[in-house]
Design an enzyme around this catalytic site. Structure first.
Site, PDB file in Angstrom:
ATOM      1  N   ASN A  53      39.495  28.025  41.449  1.00 35.52           N
ATOM      2  CA  ASN A  53      39.542  27.343  39.932  1.00 35.52           C
ATOM      3  C   ASN A  53      41.335  26.540  39.758  1.00 35.52           C
ATOM      4  O   ASN A  53      41.208  26.334  38.808  1.00 35.52           O
ATOM      5  CB  ASN A  53      39.083  26.964  38.935  1.00 35.52           C
ATOM      6  CG  ASN A  53      39.037  28.079  38.094  1.00 35.52           C
ATOM      7  OD1 ASN A  53      40.307  29.271  38.474  1.00 35.52           O
ATOM      8  ND2 ASN A  53      38.208  28.902  37.460  1.00 35.52           N
TER       9      ASN A  53
ATOM     10  N   HIS B 293      42.977  29.294  38.236  1.00 36.89           N
ATOM     11  CA  HIS B 293      43.346  29.522  36.921  1.00 36.89           C
ATOM     12  C   HIS B 293      45.066  30.937  37.375  1.00 36.89           C
ATOM     13  O   HIS B 293      44.477  31.626  38.407  1.00 36.89           O
ATOM     14  CB  HIS B 293      42.777  30.274  36.177  1.00 36.89           C
ATOM     15  CG  HIS B 293      42.175  31.787  37.182  1.00 36.89           C
ATOM     16  ND1 HIS B 293      40.747  31.529  37.110  1.00 36.89           N
ATOM     17  CD2 HIS B 293      42.264  32.553  37.357  1.00 36.89           C
ATOM     18  CE1 HIS B 293      40.043  33.056  38.338  1.00 36.89           C
ATOM     19  NE2 HIS B 293      41.803  33.415  38.179  1.00 36.89           N
TER      20      HIS B 293
ATOM     21  N   ASP C 202      46.393  40.992  32.758  1.00 38.95           N
ATOM     22  CA  ASP C 202      44.549  41.349  31.989  1.00 38.95           C
ATOM     23  C   ASP C 202      44.257  41.991  32.244  1.00 38.95           C
ATOM     24  O   ASP C 202      44.256  43.537  33.342  1.00 38.95           O
ATOM     25  CB  ASP C 202      44.249  39.608  32.663  1.00 38.95           C
ATOM     26  CG  ASP C 202      44.350  39.353  34.287  1.00 38.95           C
ATOM     27  OD1 ASP C 202      44.431  40.980  34.876  1.00 38.95           O
ATOM     28  OD2 ASP C 202      43.861  38.667  34.513  1.00 38.95           O
TER      29      ASP C 202
ATOM     30  N   GLU D 107      42.166  30.092  32.419  1.00 30.91           N
ATOM     31  CA  GLU D 107      40.709  29.117  32.593  1.00 30.91           C
ATOM     32  C   GLU D 107      41.747  27.604  32.853  1.00 30.91           C
ATOM     33  O   GLU D 107      42.543  27.972  31.483  1.00 30.91           O
ATOM     34  CB  GLU D 107      39.392  29.742  31.933  1.00 30.91           C
ATOM     35  CG  GLU D 107      38.710  30.513  32.967  1.00 30.91           C
ATOM     36  CD  GLU D 107      38.854  30.987  34.218  1.00 30.91           C
ATOM     37  OE1 GLU D 107      39.254  30.409  34.733  1.00 30.91           O
ATOM     38  OE2 GLU D 107      37.884  32.323  34.133  1.00 30.91           O
TER      39      GLU D 107
END
Length: 252
Positions: free
Chosen positions: A137, A139, A67, A144
Site C-alpha cells: 500500500n 508504506h 520499527d 501507513e
C-alpha cells in the site's frame, strides 16, 4: 531519484550489500538505518558473507532499526529484535551492542518508548544510509497511508492490508500484532542517503505509484521525491515497464 532494475533479488541485494560494506569500511563511525522483512533476507546474507570474509572492524558502527511490533518481546521469533540477531548480529557478532538501536515493542508505556527512541535518533544525528522496503500500500517503515509527512517516531495502528501481508510469518492472521512502533516519515528523510529495495510482482503497483504519483499522504513513499539522494533497486517482477534492466557490472 535513481531507479535501477538489476534483474533479480539476489543481484540487487548483492549490490546494496556491497554499498553497505563500503560505507562501513571507509567510514568506521558510520550510522546505518536498517530494515527487516522478507525483502531484506538476501541483503543480510550477502552482507554477512562480505563481513566474515574480510573481518571488518565494526565496533564503532551504529545501527538504527526502522520499527518493531508492539506487544512482542525481543525473544519472540517474529520480533524484529530476533530477526536482526538471526540475520546479522549473531552471524557477525562483532557489532558493539551499545551501538545497536531497535525500538522496544514490549515497553510498559509505548508512547514514552516512542519519545525515547526519537530522542536517540535526534541525539545521534543523520544516518549515512537508510535502508527501506515498501509495503503493497506504499508504506515505508510502518508509516501507513494518511501518516503526516512531519511525523516522528510514533505508535501505528496497522491497516488490514499490512496485517494480511505480514500474516505469512505467523501461524494465523489473528496472531499478527495490530500495532507497531515506527520511525516517522520526517525521521526517515533525515538520512543522508536512502536506498529502497522492492522485489516481486506484488510490489510493482506500489513502485509504479511511487514513481508516477504526485506527493501524497495516500502513498507515504511518494515523500521520497523530496529527498535529494534516493536510490531504488528492483527485480524484474517489481519493475514497471518503463525502467530498463541493467547489469551490476555495467554500473559505476
Amino acid at each position: 531519484m535513481k531507479v535501477l532494475n538489476l534483474g533479480s533479488k539476489k543481484q540487487a541485494s548483492f549490490y546494496v550489500a556491497c554499498e553497505l560494506y563500503k560505507e562501513m569500511a571507509f567510514n568506521q563511525h558510520c550510522k546505518l538505518g536498517l530494515a527487516t522483512g522478507g525483502t531484506m533476507t538476501d541483503l543480510y546474507e550477502q552482507l554477512v558473507k562480505l563481513l566474515n570474509k574480510n573481518q571488518l572492524n565494526v565496533d564503532n558502527v551504529s545501527t538504527f532499526n526502522l520499527d518493531e511490533y508492539v506487544g512482542l518481546t525481543a525473544s519472540h521469533p517474529q520480533s524484529y529484535h530476533y530477526y536482526m540477531d538471526d540475520m546479522l548480529f549473531k552471524q557477525y557478532p562483532y557489532f558493539n551492542r551499545k551501538n545497536i538501536h531497535i525500538p522496544n515493542g514490549d515497553a510498559d508505556d509505548m508512547n514514552a518508548e516512542a519519545s525515547k527512541y526519537n530522542d536517540v535518533l535526534e541525539q545521534q544525528g543523520q544516518r549515512d544510509i537508510q535502508i527501506l522496503g515498501i509495503g503493497e500500500n506504499g508504506h515505508i517503515g510502518f508509516n501507513e497511508p494518511g501518516t503526516p509527512f512531519d511525523s516522528v517516531t510514533h505508535i501505528v495502528d496497522l491497516t488490514e492490508s499490512t496485517i494480511k501481508a505480514n500474516s505469512r510469518y505467523f501461524k494465523n492472521e489473528d496472531d499478527v500484532p495490530k500495532q507497531a512502533i515506527s520511525m516517522g516519515l520526517a525521521n526517515i528523510l533525515q538520512a543522508k542517503r536512502i536506498i529502497l529495495l522492492a522485489f516481486g510482482e506484488k510490489k510493482r503497483a506500489a513502485i509504479t505509484h511511487l514513481l508516477n504519483q504526485e506527493i501524497s499522504v495516500d502513498v507515504p513513499a511518494t515523500l521520497l521525491h523530496k529527498h535529494p539522494n534516493v536510490e531504488i533497486y528492483l527485480d524484474d517482477e517489481a519493475c514497471p515497464k518503463n525502467v530498463a534492466k541493467i547489469h551490476v557490472d555495467e554500473m559505476d
